[in-house]
Design an enzyme around this catalytic site. Structure first.
Site, PDB file in Angstrom:
ATOM      1  N   ASP A  81       0.864  -1.178   0.000  1.00 10.50           N
ATOM      2  CA  ASP A  81       0.000   0.000   0.000  1.00 10.50           C
ATOM      3  C   ASP A  81       0.904   1.233   0.000  1.00 10.50           C
ATOM      4  OD1 ASP A  81      -2.099   1.842   0.572  1.00 10.50           O
ATOM      5  OD2 ASP A  81      -3.158   0.306   1.712  1.00 10.50           O
ATOM      6  N   ASP A 136      -2.831   4.776  -2.111  1.00 10.18           N
ATOM      7  CA  ASP A 136      -3.715   5.464  -1.182  1.00 10.18           C
ATOM      8  C   ASP A 136      -4.067   6.868  -1.684  1.00 10.18           C
ATOM      9  OD1 ASP A 136      -4.909   5.411   1.536  1.00 10.18           O
ATOM     10  OD2 ASP A 136      -3.553   7.094   1.895  1.00 10.18           O
ATOM     11  N   GLU A 158      -6.682   3.857  -5.206  1.00 10.05           N
ATOM     12  CA  GLU A 158      -7.837   4.261  -4.410  1.00 10.05           C
ATOM     13  C   GLU A 158      -8.331   5.558  -5.040  1.00 10.05           C
ATOM     14  OE1 GLU A 158      -9.457   5.476   0.019  1.00 10.05           O
ATOM     15  OE2 GLU A 158      -7.462   6.056  -0.580  1.00 10.05           O
ATOM     16  N   HIS A 206     -11.397  -1.551   4.412  1.00  9.48           N
ATOM     17  CA  HIS A 206     -11.092  -1.159   5.788  1.00  9.48           C
ATOM     18  C   HIS A 206     -11.613   0.231   6.140  1.00  9.48           C
ATOM     19  CE1 HIS A 206      -8.207   0.771   3.254  1.00  9.48           C
ATOM     20  NE2 HIS A 206      -7.851   1.552   4.251  1.00  9.48           N
ATOM     21  N   ASP A 207     -12.196   0.929   5.188  1.00  9.81           N
ATOM     22  CA  ASP A 207     -12.787   2.245   5.454  1.00  9.81           C
ATOM     23  C   ASP A 207     -14.312   2.189   5.369  1.00  9.81           C
ATOM     24  OD1 ASP A 207     -10.258   3.548   5.591  1.00  9.81           O
ATOM     25  OD2 ASP A 207     -10.212   3.722   3.402  1.00  9.81           O
TER      26      ASP A 207
END
Ligand code: GLC
Ligand code: MG
Length: 545
Positions: free
Chosen positions: A113, A215, A279, A341-342
């Site tokens: 990531d 990210d 993302e 995870h968000d």
């Protein structure tokens, strides 16, 4: 048929690379919560190595690890203090090397990531930048003078609440932080920042990393003039309306694409080519599609957040998929996901904890044209875990004063078995870093032994993709279906149909046989044209040909 994901033949004679990331299924691992090998209650890299067998058995071809770098963990690894190391909670560089090698041996590639929008304030670059306006790394970050009348340079807001600017009193300037004040934004107008991140990519590629999830990839370049973001309008997506501002200057700048093209050059120089998964957190397709560039020169995969934020609703989802199908450049590839995870877990968000809905959602993900990303636990239908927001380890609910913003419920330890510690922690009964969910109700071991389980449904759907070229590279075409249902054809000889409603429906003109049904008792059933689907049922069908 067991295909080596590295050498699988190209689809339909098209000159595409044999591909683990287009044909396969990818899987997101939150390393602190997957498997704890040393009994400290925190998942770690050796724990992941110990569970690769599960992933190989399931049939995934790549894993994305949430951040593995040293970090003070103000935002759980998304505040990186060293891009070329491993967080001591997770293990050592040797452990990561071993994970990459062991995964590779099992046909599984590893994505890390990359967090290029901001660093931790404890990163050496920022510590240097604080020394003064002339410090060597000052210009690695976005600094601006207060407005003439005082106060922050513009109206930009942090995604975690409050102004996006923090005053550094000793030097009298503000620095930009679009997340926490301890996550200062990097200045992507500075060529040295670009070079430093190229070096980070090269460093990890040399260690065998197969690519990166990037990210907040949409945010890295900011408006050079730091213009105010305009107010949201009634026409904007609800997520944007809640935020209040349309982030057209603070992020989503056209100049971002120069950086993506630059990274694509770096990845394509590698042998084999590495991949970039963005993302790309934008909420309309007109903004999403450009992340693919001309189809060959920017991201390999750009997460579709319209889909993530859609309801489990036939009309909504179908419209998003049809839109992406119509707009994607030739030779580019969709990607679909229901949990992360968000955003939270699909079992809770989409299915309200209901198993039939969960099965239908998983069938959708695994039968669309595009790469599915599963989030650890999706394969067992693991729900979010209800936790007290006052005790949240996630900084966001505290900062926003919004208990619903707590992301801990979707980050709890993987539920491997009904044993004490859920098979997650070697220590058995030790306290885990986040509380465990109801592992007696939902766990891998029980479901592996049960052919009718969600886990075996997911595994069988993944195997079906491997066996049927239609389900991998075949085109997508919407088929007629009654309200509440959604049916589509894949390639020449395969169809999928789901009933996302509470009443029985009939989908006509699907002569063939059921390959896999969400209700497993229907596997192998002959369909004489009309497929009858009970509430929240779905099936993949081999069409008579
Ligand atoms: C991304 C991550 C999220 C993190 C944020 C700031 O949205 O997915 O977890 O908090 O970036 O880095
Ligand atoms: Mg541990």
């Amino acid at each position: 048929m067991d295909l080596d994901p590295l050498t699988a033949p190209a689809e339909g004679g098209r000159a595409v690379e044999p591909s683990w990331w287009r044909d396969g299924v990818l899987y997101q691992i939150y390393p602190r919560s997957f498997a704890d090998s040393d009994g400290d209650g925190i998942g770690d890299l050796r724990g992941i190595v110990g569970r690769l067998e599960h992933l190989e058995w399931l049939g995934v071809t790549g894993i994305w690890l949430n951040p593995t770098f040293p970090s003070p963990n103000d935002d759980w690894g998304y505040d990186v203090s060293d891009y070329q190391g491993v967080h001591p909670d997770l293990g050592t560089m040797e452990d990561l090397d071993e994970l990459i090698a062991e995964a590779r041996r099992r046909g599984i590639r590893v994505l890390l990531d990359l967090v290029p929008n901001h660093t931790s304030d404890r990163h050496a670059w920022f510590q240097d930048a604080l020394d003064g306006r002339d410090a060597p790394f000052r210009d690695f970050y976005v600094w601006a003078d207060p407005k003439p009348e005082g106060g922050p340079p513009n109206n930009w807001i942090s995604n975690f609440g409050g102004s996006a600017w923090t005053l550094h009193e000793p030097t009298g300037q503000y620095y930009l932080n679009q997340f926490l004040p301890t996550q200062p934004d990097l200045n992507w107008w500075n060529e040295e920042v670009r070079e430093a991140v190229d070096d980070i990519l090269g460093f990890w590629f040399a260690r065998g990393v197969a690519g990166f999830r990037i990210d907040v990839c949409h945010a890295i370049v900011k408006d050079r003039e730091l213009r105010d973001d305009p107010e949201a309008t009634a026409a904007d997506h609800p997520v944007i309306r809640r935020r209040g501002l349309r982030q057209v200057y603070s992020m989503n700048r056209p100049e971002l694409h120069d950086v993506l093209r630059r990274w694509r050059v770096v990845t394509s120089r590698q042998d084999p080519e590495r991949i970039l998964v963005g993302e790309s957190y934008v909420l309309d397709l007109e903004q999403l599609i450009p992340f693919y560039g001309n189809g060959q020169d920017e991201l390999h995969l750009a997460f579709n957040f319209l889909f993530v934020h859609a309801e489990l609703d036939a009309e909504q989802m179908r419209a998003i998929v049809e839109g992406a199908e119509a707009m994607l450049p030739a030779d580019s590839w969709p990607v679909y996901t229901g949990s992360n995870h968000d955003a939270g877990r699909l079992v809770t968000r989409w299915a309200g904890g209901d198993e039939a809905r969960t099965r239908a959602a998983l069938l959708v993900l695994l039968a669309l044209r595009g790469t599915p990303f599963l989030y650890y636990g999706d394969e067992i239908g693991m729900p979010d875990v209800a936790l007290d927001p006052a005790k949240a380890l996630d900084p966001v609910p505290h900062r926003k004063g919004d208990p619903d913003a707590n992301r801990d419920p979707c980050r709890t330890p993987m539920q491997w078995s009904a044993e004490p510690g859920a098979g997650f922690t070697a220590g058995g009964a030790t306290e885990t870093w986040l509380p465990l969910g109801d592992a007696a109700a939902v766990n891998v071991a029980d479901q592996r032994a049960d052919p009718g389980s969600v886990l075996n449904l997911v595994r069988d759907l993944i195997a079906l993709r491997r066996e049927r070229a239609d389900l991998r590279g075949g085109s997508y075409e919407t088929l007629p279906a009654p309200g509440g249902a959604w049916a589509w054809r894949r390639g020449g000889g395969t169809a999928a149909a789901v009933n996302l409603s509470d009443r029985e429906v009939e989908v006509e003109n699907l002569p063939g046989s059921v390959l896999v049904g969400t209700d497993r008792s229907r596997d192998g059933e002959r369909v004489e044209g009309t497929l009858r689907l009970g509430p929240w049922q779905g099936a993949v069908i081999a069409l008579d040909g």
